[in-house]
Scaffold this active site. Structure first.
Site, short mmCIF file in Angstrom:
data_model
loop_
_atom_site.label_atom_id
_atom_site.label_comp_id
_atom_site.label_asym_id
_atom_site.label_seq_id
_atom_site.Cartn_x
_atom_site.Cartn_y
_atom_site.Cartn_z
N TRP A 1 -23.03 103.94 -76.15
CA TRP A 1 -22.01 104.76 -76.79
C TRP A 1 -22.39 104.91 -78.26
O TRP A 1 -22.76 103.93 -78.91
CB TRP A 1 -20.61 104.13 -76.69
CG TRP A 1 -19.64 104.91 -77.51
CD1 TRP A 1 -19.10 106.13 -77.19
CD2 TRP A 1 -19.15 104.58 -78.82
NE1 TRP A 1 -18.31 106.57 -78.23
CE2 TRP A 1 -18.32 105.64 -79.24
CE3 TRP A 1 -19.35 103.50 -79.68
CZ2 TRP A 1 -17.67 105.65 -80.48
CZ3 TRP A 1 -18.70 103.50 -80.91
CH2 TRP A 1 -17.87 104.57 -81.30
N GLU B 1 -21.86 106.96 -72.45
CA GLU B 1 -20.41 107.05 -72.56
C GLU B 1 -19.95 108.16 -73.50
O GLU B 1 -20.29 108.18 -74.68
CB GLU B 1 -19.86 105.70 -73.06
CG GLU B 1 -18.35 105.66 -73.24
CD GLU B 1 -17.85 104.30 -73.73
OE1 GLU B 1 -18.67 103.41 -74.00
OE2 GLU B 1 -16.62 104.15 -73.84
N LYS C 1 -16.94 110.70 -75.35
CA LYS C 1 -15.68 110.50 -76.04
C LYS C 1 -15.12 111.85 -76.49
O LYS C 1 -15.87 112.81 -76.68
CB LYS C 1 -15.91 109.59 -77.25
CG LYS C 1 -14.64 109.15 -77.94
CD LYS C 1 -14.89 107.86 -78.72
CE LYS C 1 -13.69 107.49 -79.55
NZ LYS C 1 -13.73 106.08 -79.98
N ASP D 1 -14.57 106.17 -70.03
CA ASP D 1 -13.63 105.27 -70.70
C ASP D 1 -12.25 105.91 -70.60
O ASP D 1 -12.07 107.07 -70.96
CB ASP D 1 -14.05 105.09 -72.17
CG ASP D 1 -13.18 104.09 -72.91
OD1 ASP D 1 -11.94 104.24 -72.87
OD2 ASP D 1 -13.72 103.16 -73.53
N HIS E 1 -14.86 102.28 -68.04
CA HIS E 1 -14.33 101.40 -69.06
C HIS E 1 -12.82 101.40 -68.88
O HIS E 1 -12.15 102.37 -69.22
CB HIS E 1 -14.69 101.89 -70.48
CG HIS E 1 -15.97 101.29 -70.97
ND1 HIS E 1 -16.42 101.45 -72.26
CD2 HIS E 1 -16.87 100.48 -70.35
CE1 HIS E 1 -17.56 100.79 -72.39
NE2 HIS E 1 -17.85 100.20 -71.26
N ASP F 1 -12.77 97.57 -71.42
CA ASP F 1 -12.97 97.88 -72.83
C ASP F 1 -11.62 97.92 -73.54
O ASP F 1 -11.00 98.97 -73.63
CB ASP F 1 -13.72 99.21 -72.98
CG ASP F 1 -14.09 99.48 -74.43
OD1 ASP F 1 -13.92 98.57 -75.26
OD2 ASP F 1 -14.55 100.60 -74.74
C1 RNT Z 1 -15.82 103.26 -78.34
C2 RNT Z 1 -16.28 103.01 -76.94
C3 RNT Z 1 -17.16 101.80 -76.77
C4 RNT Z 1 -16.70 100.57 -77.53
C5 RNT Z 1 -17.43 99.30 -77.18
C6 RNT Z 1 -17.19 98.22 -78.17
O1 RNT Z 1 -14.90 104.27 -78.41
O2 RNT Z 1 -15.18 102.92 -76.09
O3 RNT Z 1 -17.30 101.53 -75.42
O4 RNT Z 1 -15.33 100.36 -77.37
O5 RNT Z 1 -18.76 99.56 -77.01
ZN ZN Z 2 -15.60 102.31 -74.02
#
Ligand code: RNT
Ligand code: ZN
Length: 421
Positions: A187, A228, A230, A261, A288, A328
């Site tokens: 990420w 990952e 976002k 996530d 996540h 997470d």
């Molecule tokens: C951040 C992501 C990531 C982190 C971790 C610590 O928005 O969710 O996965 O939370 O890697």
């Molecule tokens: Zn995450």
């Protein structure tokens, strides 16, 4: 096992039998779910690069300063041992690159090596845990302006490419040592607070950086790679380079996993709904598990509709082996060991609830287009005696039942956590 508990279980089992659910089968399946437990709830995403490392940048935030956080690898391990003694099943442990054993040495991110993680592997073997891994592209001066792998500065890009290459090497080392592939998740925080003119170039550079990173090939037995996405973060409200569409495209064309996530989508978006789409085209997916409250707040998972729906999707289509479940969340306003225990137990419970669903009956109603029965069955199943099965499962695994674990966490706080000043 207490007589009351056993009687409750027997009654519950009979009930489930009457609606066509095999409880033994459900518990057998539940036992094989291995949850990857994040290391970072234990110390608020600080890590051990320096004695006082703290989370910075990246649009993720820890709030709270509850006393007792782990200040060393030893303390974190002790806390985790407590956590694992309070949850049923065999699980995994998920490290970030900043959690190496650097022993006071200044080791920059582009210098990490397996040797700094040997202690972790030893501990994991001793505790019969498998390790997963994450490169850390935040809390570092070279990430301060908000760009890493997509930076327009080649030096910055190369620095982070080297870091991720090394992180994957460490994951592959874990995979070999533990005879089970280590999931490496990537990420990056890259994005912009305000409206960009150019959305294209950073994404093009990110694609190139990733291709460079993944030139290092490892076998399937060593590592499973995930990327990952976002939607936005604090400081990257208007543009995130690694969006869902970007990584979905990348993962599908490069044979990588996407990491979903639960806090990284619009709040009204059903993340569980993505499973049956993505897995039509990909072999596996990484989750996540998180609870978003108004934004990507990383609250402790509870048994809410979002979590239950993810579990239901995995269970209904037998995707147990194709879904990698990682956690997470990080909350610093309360006992961190308790945060872990509650969050992990809720995640396992969501799977149990899904496994005890009267699936055949609901499916049948749906096939008959009897939508009232379908809804009624789903609604009624919320009142089924799942608690009796859960308590039985906990006892069977020699861990506290509901209502018992909290006492143990409070004792641990009194005897261990509160002494950390
Ligand atoms: C951040 C992501 C990531 C982190 C971790 C610590 O928005 O969710 O996965 O939370 O890697
Ligand atoms: Zn995450």
């Amino acid at each position: 096992m207490s007589i009351r508990l056993e009687e409750n279980y027997k009654a519950a089992k009979e009930f489930y039998n009457s609606i066509g659910v095999d409880v033994d089968e459900a518990l057998k399946r539940l036992k094989d779910f291995s949850i990857s437990v994040q290391c970072w709830q234990g110390d608020d995403v600080g890590g051990f690069e320096t004695p006082d490392s703290v989370l910075s940048g990246g649009g993720i935030q820890v709030t709270g300063n509850y006393p007792g956080k782990a200040r060393s690898i030893k303390e974190l391990q002790t806390d985790m041992e407590k956590v694992f003694s309070l949850i049923p099943g065999k699980h995994r442990y998920n490290l970030h690159a900043i959690y190496g054993d650097f022993a006071g040495e200044k080791v920059d991110r582009d210098e990490i090596e397996p040797k700094y993680f040997e202690g972790w592997i030893e501990w994991a073997k001793e505790k019969d845990l498998k390790l997963d891994f994450n490169a850390t592209l935040f809390s570092h001066p070279k990430a301060d302006n908000g760009f890493t792998l997509s930076s327009s500065d080649k030096e910055i890009r190369d620095f982070w490419i080297e870091h991720v290459k090394r992180a994957r090497e460490i994951a592959a080392y874990f995979g070999r040592e533990q005879n089970s592939p280590s999931v490496h998740n990537l990420w990056i925080p890259d994005g912009l607070k305000d409206i960009p003119f150019d959305r294209w170039s950073p994404r093009e550079r990110l694609k190139e950086s990733l291709d460079e990173i993944f030139k290092d090939e490892y076998s399937k037995g060593e590592i499973k790679d995930a990327v990952e996405s976002k939607l936005f973060g604090i400081g990257s409200e208007s543009y995130v380079v690694g969006s869902h569409e970007f990584y979905l495209g990348y993962a599908l064309t490069r044979n990588k996993m996407v990491c979903l996530d639960m806090g990284h989508f619009h709040l009204t978006e059903n993340v569980a709904d993505k499973i049956s789409s993505i897995l039509q085209f990909a072999d596996e997916v990484l989750f996540h598990i998180s609870r978003a409250v108004r934004w990507d707040s990383d609250h402790i998972p509870i048994l809410n509709d979002e979590l239950r729906e993810v579990a239901a999707q995995i269970v209904r289509y037998n995707l147990d082996k194709r879904t990698n479940i990682a956690l997470d969340f990080f909350d610093a306003t309360l006992n961190r060991v308790g945060a872990y225990v509650l969050g992990i137990r809720s995640t396992i419970k969501s799977l149990l609830i899904a496994l005890l669903e009267p699936a055949e009956k609901i499916k049948d109603a749906e096939n008959r287009e009897d939508y009232l029965s379908r809804l009624a069955l789903m609604e009624e199943s919320k009142f089924h005696p799942v608690g009796a099965v859960w308590d039985y499962y906990c006892q069977m695994n020699n861990v506290p039942t509901e209502g018992e674990w909290l006492k143990e966490v409070v004792d641990y706080e009194e005897n261990v956590l509160s002494k950390r000043i």
